[in-house]
Structure formats: structure tokens, C-alpha cells
Scaffold this motif. Structure first.
Motif, short mmCIF file in Angstrom:
data_model
loop_
_atom_site.label_atom_id
_atom_site.label_comp_id
_atom_site.label_asym_id
_atom_site.label_seq_id
_atom_site.Cartn_x
_atom_site.Cartn_y
_atom_site.Cartn_z
N ASN A 1 -19.91 59.98 37.35
CA ASN A 1 -18.67 59.57 38.00
C ASN A 1 -17.60 59.18 36.98
OD1 ASN A 1 -16.96 59.11 40.14
ND2 ASN A 1 -17.58 56.97 40.38
N HIS A 2 -17.49 60.03 35.98
CA HIS A 2 -16.47 59.82 34.95
C HIS A 2 -16.02 61.20 34.49
CE1 HIS A 2 -14.27 57.04 32.58
NE2 HIS A 2 -14.57 57.66 31.45
N THR B 1 -10.28 55.68 30.34
CA THR B 1 -10.64 55.17 31.66
C THR B 1 -9.38 54.68 32.35
OG1 THR B 1 -12.79 54.55 30.79
CG2 THR B 1 -12.15 53.55 32.90
N HIS B 2 -8.88 55.45 33.30
CA HIS B 2 -7.63 55.03 33.96
C HIS B 2 -7.85 53.81 34.83
CE1 HIS B 2 -9.03 57.75 37.23
NE2 HIS B 2 -9.17 58.66 36.30
N ASP B 3 -9.09 53.69 35.37
CA ASP B 3 -9.40 52.51 36.18
C ASP B 3 -9.26 51.21 35.38
OD1 ASP B 3 -10.00 54.28 38.16
OD2 ASP B 3 -12.15 53.88 38.21
N ALA B 4 -9.38 51.30 34.06
CA ALA B 4 -9.29 50.10 33.22
C ALA B 4 -7.93 50.03 32.52
CB ALA B 4 -10.41 50.10 32.20
N GLY B 5 -6.99 50.88 32.96
CA GLY B 5 -5.64 50.85 32.38
C GLY B 5 -5.49 51.82 31.21
N ASN B 6 -6.17 52.96 31.31
CA ASN B 6 -6.06 54.00 30.29
C ASN B 6 -6.42 53.54 28.89
OD1 ASN B 6 -5.15 56.34 31.82
ND2 ASN B 6 -3.34 55.12 32.24
N THR C 1 -13.29 52.94 27.12
CA THR C 1 -14.31 51.97 27.52
C THR C 1 -15.70 52.56 27.23
OG1 THR C 1 -14.58 52.81 29.77
CG2 THR C 1 -12.84 51.14 29.42
N LYS D 1 -17.70 53.65 29.35
CA LYS D 1 -17.90 54.87 30.15
C LYS D 1 -17.52 56.11 29.34
CE LYS D 1 -17.09 53.09 34.80
NZ LYS D 1 -16.28 53.25 36.00
N ASP D 2 -16.44 55.99 28.57
CA ASP D 2 -16.01 57.13 27.75
C ASP D 2 -17.01 57.39 26.63
OD1 ASP D 2 -13.41 57.50 29.09
OD2 ASP D 2 -13.09 55.46 28.36
#
Ligand SMILES: C[C@H](O)[C@H](O)[C@H]1CNC2=NC(N)=NC(=O)C2=N1
Length: 80
Positions: A36-37, A54-59, A62, A64-65
Motif C-alpha cells: 500500500n505504497h 510519502t504524501h500522507d506525511a507531507g511529501n 519515511t 515506508k519509502d
């Protein structure tokens, strides 16, 4: 290798031809769904460029990346 710059994790890949590049993209797509990334990417012929943040974290970059980058590297190692 992956480079972190301007809040992005980036890597460029070169394959033998378009088929190889697209096969790689197909495998990354399935991986991205599972994790889911999802990558930003571009492709022309045998080249694929990937940018992760991670756009969910404000670009920003993170965990996840970093995890997706690592998993993409593993995909490539499996093929060698
Ligand atoms: C709702 C869903 O979990 C989010 O939109 C996910 C999906 N894939 C994603 N991919 C990337 N690269 N960044 C995100 O912030 C992101 N968020």
C-alpha cells in the motif's frame, strides 16, 4: 543506488529492452499494492526512473519509502 535528495528517494534503472523494463514495473506494481505504497515513476524504452516519498506525511521520505526501496532491490536480486 538510491539517492535521497529534495525529500525524495530516487533511483534510475536500465534494462536490456522495453520488455524487461515493463516486466520489472509489473512486479513493482504488485509489490506497491501489497505494501500500500506507490511509486512516482517514468519509463521510456529500457529506462525506469522511480521517486519515492510519502504524501500522507507531507511529501517527505519515511520508513515506508525506505522499505519499498529495499523490497524493489530484493526483486532485482532475485532475478540475477
Ligand atoms: C489511503 C492510502 O493508504 C494512501 O493514499 C497511501 C497509498 N499509497 C501511497 N504511496 C505513496 N508513495 N505515498 C503515500 O502517502 C501513499 N499513501
Amino acid at each position: 543506488m538510491w539517492q535521497e535528495k529534495d525529500n525524495k528517494l530516487t533511483r534510475a534503472f536500465t534494462f536490456a529492452d522495453f520488455s524487461e523494463a515493463f516486466a520489472f514495473m509489473t512486479r513493482v506494481a504488485l509489490l506497491a499494492e501489497k505494501m500500500n505504497h506507490h511509486p512516482w515513476w517514468s519509463n521510456v524504452y529500457n529506462k525506469v526512473s522511480i521517486e519515492l516519498n510519502t504524501h500522507d506525511a507531507g511529501n517527505i521520505v519515511t520508513d515506508k519509502d525506505r522499505k519499498l526501496a529495499e523490497a524493489i532491490d530484493l526483486l532485482l536480486e532475485e532475478r540475477e
